[in-house]
Design a protein around this motif. Structure first.
Motif, PDB file in Angstrom:
ATOM      1  N   LEU A  34      35.854  18.983  21.057  1.00  0.00           N
ATOM      2  CA  LEU A  34      37.245  18.857  20.618  1.00  0.00           C
ATOM      3  C   LEU A  34      38.001  17.962  21.600  1.00  0.00           C
ATOM      4  O   LEU A  34      37.913  18.152  22.815  1.00  0.00           O
ATOM      5  CB  LEU A  34      37.872  20.260  20.580  1.00  0.00           C
ATOM      6  CG  LEU A  34      39.347  20.357  20.174  1.00  0.00           C
ATOM      7  CD1 LEU A  34      39.545  19.942  18.728  1.00  0.00           C
ATOM      8  CD2 LEU A  34      39.858  21.781  20.405  1.00  0.00           C
ATOM      9  N   ASN A  35      38.721  16.980  21.083  1.00  0.00           N
ATOM     10  CA  ASN A  35      39.577  16.135  21.917  1.00  0.00           C
ATOM     11  C   ASN A  35      40.501  17.014  22.763  1.00  0.00           C
ATOM     12  O   ASN A  35      41.240  17.847  22.231  1.00  0.00           O
ATOM     13  CB  ASN A  35      40.383  15.213  20.990  1.00  0.00           C
ATOM     14  CG  ASN A  35      41.449  14.423  21.723  1.00  0.00           C
ATOM     15  OD1 ASN A  35      41.236  13.999  22.848  1.00  0.00           O
ATOM     16  ND2 ASN A  35      42.585  14.244  21.083  1.00  0.00           N
ATOM     17  N   ALA A  36      40.438  16.836  24.079  1.00  0.00           N
ATOM     18  CA  ALA A  36      41.141  17.746  24.985  1.00  0.00           C
ATOM     19  C   ALA A  36      42.651  17.768  24.726  1.00  0.00           C
ATOM     20  O   ALA A  36      43.300  18.804  24.871  1.00  0.00           O
ATOM     21  CB  ALA A  36      40.871  17.353  26.436  1.00  0.00           C
ATOM     22  N   PHE A  37      43.236  16.631  24.341  1.00  0.00           N
ATOM     23  CA  PHE A  37      44.676  16.575  24.063  1.00  0.00           C
ATOM     24  C   PHE A  37      45.031  17.507  22.887  1.00  0.00           C
ATOM     25  O   PHE A  37      46.112  18.072  22.838  1.00  0.00           O
ATOM     26  CB  PHE A  37      45.099  15.146  23.714  1.00  0.00           C
ATOM     27  CG  PHE A  37      45.060  14.205  24.888  1.00  0.00           C
ATOM     28  CD1 PHE A  37      46.204  13.950  25.620  1.00  0.00           C
ATOM     29  CD2 PHE A  37      43.887  13.576  25.257  1.00  0.00           C
ATOM     30  CE1 PHE A  37      46.189  13.085  26.696  1.00  0.00           C
ATOM     31  CE2 PHE A  37      43.857  12.710  26.339  1.00  0.00           C
ATOM     32  CZ  PHE A  37      44.998  12.460  27.061  1.00  0.00           C
ATOM     33  N   ASP A  38      44.090  17.629  21.924  1.00  0.00           N
ATOM     34  CA  ASP A  38      44.362  18.433  20.731  1.00  0.00           C
ATOM     35  C   ASP A  38      44.423  19.927  21.050  1.00  0.00           C
ATOM     36  O   ASP A  38      45.087  20.693  20.344  1.00  0.00           O
ATOM     37  CB  ASP A  38      43.300  18.179  19.661  1.00  0.00           C
ATOM     38  CG  ASP A  38      43.315  16.739  19.174  1.00  0.00           C
ATOM     39  OD1 ASP A  38      44.333  16.058  19.404  1.00  0.00           O
ATOM     40  OD2 ASP A  38      42.317  16.300  18.589  1.00  0.00           O
ATOM     41  N   ALA A  39      43.729  20.350  22.111  1.00  0.00           N
ATOM     42  CA  ALA A  39      43.771  21.759  22.503  1.00  0.00           C
ATOM     43  C   ALA A  39      45.201  22.164  22.874  1.00  0.00           C
ATOM     44  O   ALA A  39      45.618  23.301  22.631  1.00  0.00           O
ATOM     45  CB  ALA A  39      42.824  22.015  23.680  1.00  0.00           C
ATOM     46  N   PHE A 116      50.072  17.121  16.471  1.00  0.00           N
ATOM     47  CA  PHE A 116      48.977  16.273  16.937  1.00  0.00           C
ATOM     48  C   PHE A 116      48.887  16.386  18.456  1.00  0.00           C
ATOM     49  O   PHE A 116      49.880  16.691  19.117  1.00  0.00           O
ATOM     50  CB  PHE A 116      49.263  14.791  16.630  1.00  0.00           C
ATOM     51  CG  PHE A 116      49.075  14.396  15.189  1.00  0.00           C
ATOM     52  CD1 PHE A 116      47.895  13.795  14.779  1.00  0.00           C
ATOM     53  CD2 PHE A 116      50.067  14.609  14.256  1.00  0.00           C
ATOM     54  CE1 PHE A 116      47.714  13.413  13.455  1.00  0.00           C
ATOM     55  CE2 PHE A 116      49.903  14.234  12.924  1.00  0.00           C
ATOM     56  CZ  PHE A 116      48.713  13.630  12.527  1.00  0.00           C
ATOM     57  N   GLY A 117      47.707  16.090  19.021  1.00  0.00           N
ATOM     58  CA  GLY A 117      47.614  15.852  20.454  1.00  0.00           C
ATOM     59  C   GLY A 117      48.276  14.512  20.751  1.00  0.00           C
ATOM     60  O   GLY A 117      48.426  13.682  19.850  1.00  0.00           O
ATOM     61  N   GLN A 118      48.696  14.282  21.983  1.00  0.00           N
ATOM     62  CA  GLN A 118      49.416  13.037  22.287  1.00  0.00           C
ATOM     63  C   GLN A 118      48.531  11.810  22.042  1.00  0.00           C
ATOM     64  O   GLN A 118      48.993  10.759  21.657  1.00  0.00           O
ATOM     65  CB  GLN A 118      49.925  13.056  23.735  1.00  0.00           C
ATOM     66  CG  GLN A 118      50.743  11.836  24.125  1.00  0.00           C
ATOM     67  CD  GLN A 118      52.021  11.686  23.296  1.00  0.00           C
ATOM     68  OE1 GLN A 118      52.723  12.640  23.009  1.00  0.00           O
ATOM     69  NE2 GLN A 118      52.323  10.458  22.892  1.00  0.00           N
ATOM     70  N   ALA A 176      53.921  15.043  18.276  1.00  0.00           N
ATOM     71  CA  ALA A 176      52.799  14.796  19.176  1.00  0.00           C
ATOM     72  C   ALA A 176      53.081  15.559  20.466  1.00  0.00           C
ATOM     73  O   ALA A 176      54.101  15.329  21.121  1.00  0.00           O
ATOM     74  CB  ALA A 176      52.641  13.307  19.452  1.00  0.00           C
ATOM     75  N   VAL A 177      52.188  16.494  20.801  1.00  0.00           N
ATOM     76  CA  VAL A 177      52.441  17.431  21.898  1.00  0.00           C
ATOM     77  C   VAL A 177      51.938  16.854  23.225  1.00  0.00           C
ATOM     78  O   VAL A 177      50.812  16.372  23.321  1.00  0.00           O
ATOM     79  CB  VAL A 177      51.743  18.782  21.609  1.00  0.00           C
ATOM     80  CG1 VAL A 177      51.870  19.728  22.791  1.00  0.00           C
ATOM     81  CG2 VAL A 177      52.316  19.420  20.349  1.00  0.00           C
TER      82      VAL A 177
END
Lengths: 262, 323
Positions: A34-39, A116-118, A176-177
């Protein structure tokens, strides 16, 4: 309230990756995660669901069948259900094509908030959230943290070029978080066991009522022509050893390059 | 060919990077290059842009374009692109322009290539160059299936350079009509970035920079001690500012400052492209990182595989004993 988190599976070990010279695509045959930003986006959604008390957190992804693994992880972390759009015809989708597919799925899901992740670790654009927002005609903010639902609206702090701002958006909205927003939880054994019972739906482009020509390379508006290995500009001398010797080496190096006087 | 360059305003003037992009585009020849400015006061500010090579300057002069929201800017550009045909629209990458360009790509269904370091014309076709995967691969990219092409270029690639012969720079005011959904964001409060403390990093000959390898804000003290012995200053990467460990005025990179010191000592910095664009002008780069596979090791003159918590204090002590 329905919180939908759009996630991406990326090759594990973000610093060293490879492109397949045959297809000119990122190789996805190695380990993926999993894309780390998405966590961080998922964590924020789970926190908001706790705050508002009722509703669901849905994790969405577009990718090959085994991207289901990352969605399973989202379920183990607490997502209510997950949807994977997996279709050969969608492989190689660029921003416009990905937005078309994701936009259609989001229209079906009717979320109150889309997170979304950034950015993604394997492509540093950080663009998808803004493209999806425009397609759905929804307001969007980025680099956001301290998300709250207040009187049915989203309130959050965002970072901009000019400073931090506390903003309020009517729902639905796209966010975008920021990676600094929170510390994502770890999956528990209990969570992983429960996750197996939670639904992971797989669907195709046809299942979404999409023409296959709208996705993949045919639906893309950008092309990759060629790949090469660039010349690196710096000397890249390498030193490994204990700290004392490393310090001496740095001192000698800076002196030799004229930065420090002898 | 006709090219359009988006010139960006922050804090009361066009950014040097976007004006630099305009002057670079105008030097490419063979194309008419126009500029578009979307901000309060654009009409007046636009007047100087002929000197940087703009044949025409489209000015969207409206208070509603003075905020950090991208969608109103996308509205203006979408209307302009519906009226005038451009082969290529160029943006210097920032938080704002990334969102404007992405929104525009979705709305017009046209191609957006990002993080480009170069553009060229080959047999009448526009090609871009992107360094990908930690700059280990150079990718030639193009556009297809739509008359408009969008390009985001890496920040600060070009310094503003007056055109040898000034272009007409004819200012054409644009009527601003915004979509309802572009105006739904309310700003409730503002908090400017903290600017206090520390020596300004632009003036320092030596920068000791810290990244995610630091475990706490207090540990920045280790870097401050080394910087003090070297007569330099402390700089940081974006995540440290996001965590409020250090002030924004010392941030190097895409959303921070661009620096060109004599020496840049990167401590616990992985070397993400967003950071590197701010420090690639350094004369000498020394990297200290425990992860020998970190991208920074491809972009330094000396790479020390080691723990900054041991190497930095050792270097400080050694310098003190030598002085």
């Amino acid at each position: 309230m329905r919180f939908v988190v759009c996630v991406k599976e990326v090759p594990a070990g973000s610093s060293r990756r490879a492109i397949d010279p045959g297809t000119l695509r990122l190789r996805r045959d190695g380990d993926c995660e999993l894309n780390a930003f998405d966590a961080h986006a998922l964590e924020e959604a789970l926190r908001l669901l706790d705050d508002v008390g009722s509703g669901e957190v849905v994790a969405l992804s577009l990718g090959p069948p085994r991207a289901g693994k990352s969605l399973r992880r989202c379920l183990a972390l607490g997502a209510t259900r997950a949807v994977l759009v997996s279709d050969e015809a969608a492989a190689g989708s660029d921003l416009v094509a990905t937005t078309a597919v994701l936009g259609r799925l989001l229209e079906r899901e009717r979320p109150d908030l889309i997170l979304f992740g950034q950015q993604a670790e394997d492509s540093d654009g950080g663009l998808l959230y803004a493209a999806v927002a425009d397609r759905l005609r929804l307001p969007a903010i980025s680099k956001a943290g301290q998300l709250e639902i207040v009187d049915g609206k989203l309130q959050a702090w965002r970072s901009t070029e000019d400073g931090r701002e506390l903003v309020r958006l009517p729902l639905p909205a796209v966010v975008a978080v920021s990676r600094a927003a929170n510390e994502p939880r770890q999956a528990s054994l209990k969570g992983s066991i429960e996750a197996r019972k939670r639904p992971l739906e797989e669907c195709t482009l046809a299942g979404l009522g999409l023409d296959p020509a709208a996705a993949g390379e045919r639906g893309s508006r950008t092309v990759v022509h060629a790949l090469s290995v660039p010349e690196l500009a710096r000397g890249r001398e390498r030193f490994e050893g204990d700290a004392g010797h490393a310090a001496e080496h740095i001192l000698a190096f800076l002196t030799a390059r004229g930065v420090l006087e002898t | 060919m006709r090219w359009l360059v988006y010139v960006e305003q922050h804090g009361g003037g066009f950014t040097p990077g976007s004006v630099g992009l305009l002057s670079w585009a105008a030097r490419q020849g063979g194309s008419e290059v126009d500029a578009v400015a979307c901000c309060p006061g654009a009409t007046q500010a636009a007047e100087g842009l002929g000197g940087f090579g703009a044949a025409r300057v489209f000015a969207a002069d409206d208070m509603r374009l003075g905020r950090s929201d991208a969608q109103p800017h996308a509205d203006v550009l979408a209307a302009l692109l519906a009226r005038e045909e451009f082969d290529l629209v160029l943006f210097e990458t920032t938080i704002l322009t990334s969102a404007i360009a992405a929104g525009l790509a979705a709305r017009l269904e046209c191609g957006l290539n990002w993080d480009l370091t170069h553009l060229e014309l080959v047999d009448g076709e526009i090609l871009g160059t992107r360094l990908a995967l930690g700059d280990s691969v150079s990718v030639k990219v193009g556009w297809q299936g739509s008359p408009s092409r969008l390009a985001l270029l890496r920040p600060n690639l070009f310094a503003p350079a007056p055109a040898p012969v000034a272009a007409a720079g004819r200012v054409e005011p644009l009527t601003v009509e915004l979509e309802e959904w572009s105006q739904r964001i309310e700003i409730l409060a503002r908090a400017p970035y903290e600017e206090e403390g520390g020596r300004p990093i632009e003036d320092a000959e030596i920068l000791v920079a810290g990244g995610c390898g630091l475990r706490s804000a207090v540990d920045l003290g280790l870097l401050a001690e080394l910087a003090a012995v070297l007569g330099g200053a402390v700089a940081v990467t974006m995540p440290l500012v996001d965590r409020r460990w250090y002030h924004h005025s010392a941030q190097v990179g895409q959303t921070g400052k661009t620096v060109a010191p004599r020496a840049y000592i990167a401590c616990g910095i992985s070397g993400a492209v967003q950071h590197r664009v701010g420090m690639q002008g350094a004369e000498v780069v020394v990297a200290i990182n425990t992860d020998g596979a970190a991208p920074i090791f491809d972009h330094c003159d000396l790479g020390v595989v080691g723990d900054l918590y041991e190497v930095v204090p050792a270097l400080t002590a050694l310098l003190r004993s030598n002085s």
